[in-house]
Enzyme design. Structure first.
Site, short mmCIF file in Angstrom:
data_model
loop_
_atom_site.label_atom_id
_atom_site.label_comp_id
_atom_site.label_asym_id
_atom_site.label_seq_id
_atom_site.Cartn_x
_atom_site.Cartn_y
_atom_site.Cartn_z
N LYS A 126 1.30 10.84 -10.88
CA LYS A 126 0.26 9.58 -10.50
C LYS A 126 -1.54 10.10 -11.20
O LYS A 126 -1.63 11.17 -11.35
CB LYS A 126 -0.09 10.01 -9.08
CG LYS A 126 -0.82 8.90 -8.21
CD LYS A 126 0.78 7.62 -7.90
CE LYS A 126 -0.66 6.38 -7.04
NZ LYS A 126 1.12 5.23 -7.10
N ASP A 166 -1.09 0.42 -9.79
CA ASP A 166 -1.40 0.81 -8.16
C ASP A 166 -2.70 0.26 -6.80
O ASP A 166 -2.86 -0.72 -8.02
CB ASP A 166 -1.45 2.34 -8.04
CG ASP A 166 -1.94 3.14 -6.57
OD1 ASP A 166 -0.54 2.64 -5.94
OD2 ASP A 166 -2.35 2.86 -5.68
P1 NDP Z 1 -3.96 -4.54 -4.73
O1 NDP Z 1 -5.05 -3.65 -5.67
O2 NDP Z 1 -3.01 -5.21 -5.24
O3 NDP Z 1 -4.37 -4.47 -2.88
C1 NDP Z 1 -5.02 -3.20 -2.63
C2 NDP Z 1 -5.88 -4.18 -1.07
O4 NDP Z 1 -6.17 -3.15 -0.26
C3 NDP Z 1 -6.27 -5.39 -1.17
O5 NDP Z 1 -6.63 -6.51 -0.42
C4 NDP Z 1 -8.19 -4.24 -1.23
O6 NDP Z 1 -8.80 -4.87 -0.75
C5 NDP Z 1 -6.99 -3.73 0.04
N1 NDP Z 1 -8.13 -2.18 0.33
C6 NDP Z 1 -7.92 -1.51 -1.15
N2 NDP Z 1 -9.07 -0.14 -0.62
C7 NDP Z 1 -9.61 -0.25 0.66
C8 NDP Z 1 -9.94 0.49 1.33
N3 NDP Z 1 -10.43 1.49 0.51
N4 NDP Z 1 -10.16 -0.09 2.52
C9 NDP Z 1 -9.54 -1.67 2.84
N5 NDP Z 1 -9.16 -2.24 2.36
C10 NDP Z 1 -8.40 -1.57 1.16
O7 NDP Z 1 -3.16 -2.68 -4.82
P2 NDP Z 1 -1.32 -2.65 -4.27
O8 NDP Z 1 -1.26 -3.68 -2.94
O9 NDP Z 1 -0.21 -2.53 -4.83
O10 NDP Z 1 -1.41 -1.90 -3.09
C11 NDP Z 1 -1.60 -1.13 -1.74
C12 NDP Z 1 -1.11 -0.34 -1.03
O11 NDP Z 1 0.20 -0.04 -1.33
C13 NDP Z 1 -1.60 1.61 -2.38
O12 NDP Z 1 -1.56 2.45 -1.12
C14 NDP Z 1 -0.91 1.97 -2.96
O13 NDP Z 1 -0.73 2.61 -3.14
C15 NDP Z 1 0.99 1.54 -2.15
N6 NDP Z 1 1.56 1.23 -3.41
C16 NDP Z 1 1.77 0.04 -4.24
C17 NDP Z 1 2.58 -0.15 -5.39
C18 NDP Z 1 3.08 -0.78 -6.21
O14 NDP Z 1 3.62 -0.67 -6.33
N7 NDP Z 1 1.72 -1.84 -6.42
C19 NDP Z 1 4.20 0.70 -4.95
C20 NDP Z 1 4.47 1.70 -3.92
C21 NDP Z 1 2.89 1.34 -2.73
P3 NDP Z 1 -9.98 -5.43 -1.54
O15 NDP Z 1 -9.49 -6.07 -2.58
O16 NDP Z 1 -10.98 -5.88 -0.95
O17 NDP Z 1 -10.27 -3.78 -2.37
O1 2IT Z 2 3.05 4.16 -4.49
C1 2IT Z 2 4.31 3.84 -6.07
O2 2IT Z 2 5.10 4.28 -5.85
C2 2IT Z 2 3.82 2.71 -6.75
N1 2IT Z 2 1.90 2.69 -7.44
C3 2IT Z 2 4.84 1.99 -7.91
C4 2IT Z 2 4.88 3.87 -8.81
C5 2IT Z 2 5.70 3.11 -10.03
O3 2IT Z 2 5.68 3.45 -11.17
O4 2IT Z 2 6.24 1.98 -9.84
#
Ligand code: NDP
Ligand code: 2IT
Length: 444
Positions: A126, A166
């Protein structure tokens, strides 16, 4: 003292001021107790848990860039290569002001087991930076991404370490980073996933984490006698995972009534309008107040509060430690039957315990959100064979992977007398393969 307790103490002493890392290690090791106890002498001799909780290596570097006013800004970049015993390091890059080494280590540690659960050959890593893309111009984001990759490119490669998106890292950031990698290294390879479709990206990667979350949730509900159709779902977050979780939930006949961002949340009793949400978040990069302003049925609330809404299923899809004990109590009191984690470690240990004690079906993130990284691994396969698969092909494989993950963790939990404990099942199933590979490869 038991081996697990010894290693937990050691991790806390050796990694001070990294509470999220301690939390992730504690959750995994606590649920591995029966497996460790059954093999204690062997694992102690191998120092298996000490090796598993110590990253292979970690990089921390300066990221200087020039803002639109001509001012030089300095951020900190990180990449933690945690464990490559079953494949090249694989895991996202988080861009958020809260990023520090402990957060990247918790995410990298989780990624080892998640990636193992996918059944695909990917190790755990990561990275990220405390850079905040919010409010920055495209040129500023490009300047940051180029500077970040100028250093990161020394440590990564299609067969070494393959980063992805992420929080804060989406298609735009991956594009700028890929361009810079190619420019410096003069090699066109699948060094990043989540790429645009015109330069090696995979169809369905954008949707994969949210869709995968729903495929696993649907299977978990089905195997416990419930149908996802007509269920009321609360989702937190409004980013990549939340948007596509909402879309798939609606396709499966459920009704999603909430989304949130870091400033507030929306309750929309008629069901979230995904097209409008995408326009506000993906195109305008705006706040949820804009969603509420454009949608008469939506109520906007400042602060947190998604988990106070009555629902059948809760899907936390924003960030770590966003579902607390008080939220778990509220969900249980309101009759919630299932929680599945779209985000990484969104539920605190106390909240998880409370939900499980109260017989709420609970799917941990390392299983429930594995669809994103699984589809990243499918993108790597397509890059290697220089072919692109259709949306249906990738989506079909994703669905199979998620259904298999659920059954693997269900079986692993049953094998150790913990039927229905999907946290234990996920940790055990993820660990077994990695432990086997580590021991087979000797002391490295
Ligand atoms: P994005 O940046 O697309 O969206 C994040 C969302 O969560 C936004 O709505 C954001 O609000 C909110 N958010 C982030 N940080 C905070 C915080 N500290 N407090 C409150 N709200 C918060 O990220 P993703 O959707 O890609 O990721 C969301 C979660 O999913 C994370 O935990 C990530 O690690 C996990 N994840 C993502 C994957 C992927 O493929 N993208 C795969 C597996 C897991 P705002 O815009 O106001 O900051
Ligand atoms: O938390 C996760 O699994 C991710 N942000 C996606 C990682 C990836 O390599 O697609």
């Amino acid at each position: 003292m038991s081996y697990v307790d010894e290693v937990l103490e050691r991790v806390i002493a050796k990694n001070p001021a990294e509470p999220e890392f301690h939390q992730a290690v504690k959750e995994v090791l606590e649920s591995l107790r029966p497996v460790i106890e059954a093999n204690e002498a062997k694992y102690r001799k191998e120092a298996l848990l000490e090796r598993l909780t110590e990253p292979d290596r970690q990089f921390k570097f300066r990221v200087p860039w020039v803002d639109d006013k001509g001012q030089v800004q300095v951020n900190t970049g990180y990449r933690v290569q945690f464990n490559n015993s079953i494949g090249p390091y694989k895991g996202g890059l988080r861009l958020h002001p809260s990023v520090n080494l402990g957060i990247i280590k918790f995410l990298g540690f989780e990624q080892i087991f998640k990636n193992s659960l996918t059944g695909l050959p990917i190790g755990g890593g990561k990275g990220g930076s405390d850079f905040d893309p919010k409010g920055k111009s495209d040129r500023e984001v490009m300047a940051f991404c180029q500077s970040f990759m100028t250093e990161l490119c020394k440590y990564i490669g299609a067969d070494t370490d393959v980063p992805a998106g992420d929080i804060g890292t989406g298609a735009r950031e991956i594009g700028y980073m890929f361009g810079q990698y190619k420019k410096i290294r003069s090699v066109y390879e699948g060094v990043l996933t989540g790429k645009g479709l015109s330069y090696g990206g995979s169809l369905a990667r954008t949707e994969a984490t949210g869709y995968g979350l729903l495929y696993l949730t649907e299977e978990m509900l089905k195997c416990n006698g419930h149908d996802i159709k007509d269920k009321v779902i609360c989702i937190s977050g409004s980013g990549n995972v939340a948007i596509y979780a909402t879309q798939k939930a609606q396709q499966l006949g459920a009704k999603v009534v909430t989304v949130s961002d870091s400033t507030g949340w929306v309750y929309d009793p008629e069901g979230i309008d995904v097209a409008l949400l995408k326009e506000v978040k993906e195109i305008k990069r705006a706040r949820l107040t804009e969603y509420a302003a454009a949608r008469p049925s939506a109520q906007y609330h400042e602060g947190r509060g998604v988990w106070t809404v009555k629902c059948d299923v809760a899907l936390p899809c924003a960030t770590q430690n966003e579902l607390l004990l008080e939220d778990a109590k509220e969900l249980v009191a309101n009759g919630c039957i299932a929680v599945a984690e779209g985000a990484n470690m969104p539920t605190t240990l106390e909240a998880t315990e409370y939900l499980q004690e109260n017989h709420v079906l609970f799917a941990p993130g390392k299983a429930a959100n594995a669809g994103g990284v699984a589809t990243s691994a499918l993108e790597m396969s397509q890059n290697s064979e220089r072919l692109s698969w259709t949306f249906e092909e990738v989506d079909g494989k994703l669905k199979n992977i998620m259904v298999n993950i659920f059954h693997n963790l269900d079986d692993a939990a049953k094998r150790y007398g913990k039927e229905g404990d999907y946290v234990a099942g996920a940790n055990i199933a993820g660990f077994e393969k990695v432990a086997d590979a580590m021991i087979a490869q000797g002391v490295v």
